[in-house]
Design a protein around this motif. Structure first.
Motif, short mmCIF file in Angstrom:
data_model
loop_
_atom_site.label_atom_id
_atom_site.label_comp_id
_atom_site.label_asym_id
_atom_site.label_seq_id
_atom_site.Cartn_x
_atom_site.Cartn_y
_atom_site.Cartn_z
N ALA A 42 24.59 -13.58 77.38
CA ALA A 42 23.73 -12.88 78.34
C ALA A 42 22.30 -12.84 77.82
O ALA A 42 22.08 -12.66 76.63
CB ALA A 42 24.23 -11.46 78.58
N ARG A 43 21.36 -13.01 78.72
CA ARG A 43 19.95 -12.92 78.33
C ARG A 43 19.21 -11.86 79.13
O ARG A 43 17.98 -11.80 79.12
CB ARG A 43 19.28 -14.29 78.49
CG ARG A 43 19.75 -15.30 77.42
CD ARG A 43 19.41 -14.81 76.04
NE ARG A 43 19.87 -15.68 74.95
CZ ARG A 43 21.02 -15.54 74.31
NH1 ARG A 43 21.86 -14.57 74.64
NH2 ARG A 43 21.35 -16.36 73.33
N LEU A 44 20.00 -11.02 79.81
CA LEU A 44 19.45 -9.85 80.49
C LEU A 44 20.41 -8.69 80.30
O LEU A 44 21.63 -8.89 80.15
CB LEU A 44 19.27 -10.07 81.99
CG LEU A 44 18.42 -11.24 82.47
CD1 LEU A 44 19.30 -12.30 83.06
CD2 LEU A 44 17.39 -10.76 83.47
N LEU A 45 19.88 -7.49 80.33
CA LEU A 45 20.72 -6.30 80.38
C LEU A 45 19.98 -5.21 81.13
O LEU A 45 18.79 -4.98 80.88
CB LEU A 45 21.09 -5.81 78.98
CG LEU A 45 22.05 -4.60 78.99
CD1 LEU A 45 23.20 -4.80 77.98
CD2 LEU A 45 21.31 -3.30 78.69
N GLU A 46 20.68 -4.57 82.04
CA GLU A 46 20.12 -3.45 82.79
C GLU A 46 20.64 -2.16 82.18
O GLU A 46 21.84 -1.88 82.20
CB GLU A 46 20.54 -3.53 84.26
CG GLU A 46 20.10 -2.33 85.10
CD GLU A 46 20.72 -2.31 86.48
OE1 GLU A 46 21.01 -1.19 86.98
OE2 GLU A 46 20.93 -3.40 87.05
N PHE A 47 19.74 -1.39 81.61
CA PHE A 47 20.09 -0.09 81.03
C PHE A 47 20.03 0.94 82.15
O PHE A 47 18.94 1.27 82.64
CB PHE A 47 19.12 0.26 79.90
CG PHE A 47 19.49 1.51 79.16
CD1 PHE A 47 20.55 1.52 78.28
CD2 PHE A 47 18.75 2.67 79.32
CE1 PHE A 47 20.89 2.68 77.58
CE2 PHE A 47 19.06 3.83 78.63
CZ PHE A 47 20.14 3.83 77.76
N THR A 48 21.17 1.43 82.57
CA THR A 48 21.22 2.36 83.70
C THR A 48 20.87 3.77 83.22
O THR A 48 21.70 4.44 82.62
CB THR A 48 22.61 2.35 84.36
OG1 THR A 48 23.61 2.58 83.37
CG2 THR A 48 22.87 1.01 85.01
N ALA A 49 19.66 4.18 83.49
CA ALA A 49 19.11 5.43 82.94
C ALA A 49 19.64 6.65 83.68
O ALA A 49 18.98 7.20 84.55
CB ALA A 49 17.59 5.38 83.00
N ARG A 50 20.84 7.08 83.30
CA ARG A 50 21.49 8.16 84.03
C ARG A 50 21.70 9.42 83.22
O ARG A 50 22.39 10.35 83.66
CB ARG A 50 22.85 7.67 84.56
CG ARG A 50 22.72 6.55 85.57
CD ARG A 50 24.06 6.05 86.05
NE ARG A 50 23.92 5.01 87.07
CZ ARG A 50 24.93 4.36 87.61
NH1 ARG A 50 26.16 4.66 87.24
NH2 ARG A 50 24.72 3.43 88.52
N GLY A 51 21.13 9.49 82.03
CA GLY A 51 21.34 10.66 81.19
C GLY A 51 20.03 11.24 80.67
O GLY A 51 18.97 10.62 80.77
N ASP A 52 20.13 12.43 80.13
CA ASP A 52 18.94 13.07 79.53
C ASP A 52 18.42 12.22 78.38
O ASP A 52 19.19 11.66 77.60
CB ASP A 52 19.30 14.46 79.02
CG ASP A 52 19.63 15.43 80.15
OD1 ASP A 52 19.18 15.17 81.28
OD2 ASP A 52 20.34 16.41 79.89
N PHE A 53 17.11 12.12 78.29
CA PHE A 53 16.44 11.38 77.22
C PHE A 53 16.79 9.90 77.20
O PHE A 53 16.71 9.25 76.16
CB PHE A 53 16.72 12.01 75.84
CG PHE A 53 16.43 13.48 75.79
CD1 PHE A 53 15.11 13.94 75.83
CD2 PHE A 53 17.45 14.41 75.76
CE1 PHE A 53 14.83 15.29 75.80
CE2 PHE A 53 17.18 15.77 75.74
CZ PHE A 53 15.87 16.22 75.76
#
Length: 222
Positions: A42-53
């Motif tokens: 993989a050369r992409l990753l989506e960090f799903t920002a669903r938590g505090d900080f």
């Protein structure tokens, strides 16, 4: 600041066909997941920002990727407003993914020439997103619509690039159905991020599933 232009990011999405989705509040575990995805091709990753900080974890992941994983394109998902999009772009997000179509996010991303992919569920929403400069539309939730919906959209709008998220799994049957319908790439989350019997991330299995999915996508496209 983003390291890649929106056109460069779109090309990587198209060429690999897979965007892993992931969130964890533990920085070290997140680095290991990122490395497993990278080693799997993989050369992409989506960090799903669903938590505090979440922005703090993402910032550390960007630094790690720049230093250790050349060519890895990191972006952020689950972004719900322009302020959040701007914050993550300041931390180095190369693309922004949203659950809904919001014009304020489109404006913020376009101003910085950062790719944004809004969640759409109708042809009208898809068309509006493209009018706002969207390169690849997110079909969400993908399991509600399915490959037949994609095939229906591609009829009158063959130029539309679609990335389904939700309802995508690392199996031959599932990936063949989506790519034969005409998707540009797929977003895959929990079904890709394997865990062991103790609920801990199985990094070897994650790497294996990423590699399997990318190779299968290449096979289906050939």
């Amino acid at each position: 600041m983003a390291q890649y232009t929106r056109i460069e990011v779109a090309e990587v999405m198209k060429s690999t066909g897979l965007v892993p989705l992931f969130y964890n509040s533990d920085i070290e575990a997140s680095k290991k997941v990122l490395k497993a995805c990278y080693d799997g091709g993989a050369r992409l990753l989506e960090f799903t920002a669903r938590g505090d900080f979440a922005h703090e974890v993402f910032g550390e992941l960007v630094k790690y990727a720049i230093k250790e994983l050349p060519g890895m394109v990191l972006g952020v998902g689950s972004v719900t407003d322009a302020a959040a999009a701007s914050r993550f772009m300041a931390l180095g997000a190369n693309f922004i993914v949203t659950p809904v179509l919001r014009e304020d996010i489109a404006i913020a991303c376009n101003r910085r020439k950062v790719l944004w992919s809004p969640g759409c569920g109708t042809l009208t929403e898809i068309t509006r997103a493209e009018e706002l400069g969207c390169e690849i539309v997110k079909l969400f939730p993908g399991d509600i619509y399915g490959p037949q919906f994609v095939k229906g959209i591609k009829g009158p709008q063959p130029w539309t690039s679609i990335m389904p998220t939700g309802g995508v799994s690392p199996t031959k049957e599932n990936l063949e159905a989506w790519f034969n319908a005409g998707v540009t790439c797929v977003g895959m989350g929990s079904k890709l991020m394997a865990k062991d019997a103790n609920g801990q991330f199985d990094y070897d299995k994650i790497e294996e599933q990423v590699r399997f999915s990318i190779n299968l996508i290449k096979e289906v496209r050939s």
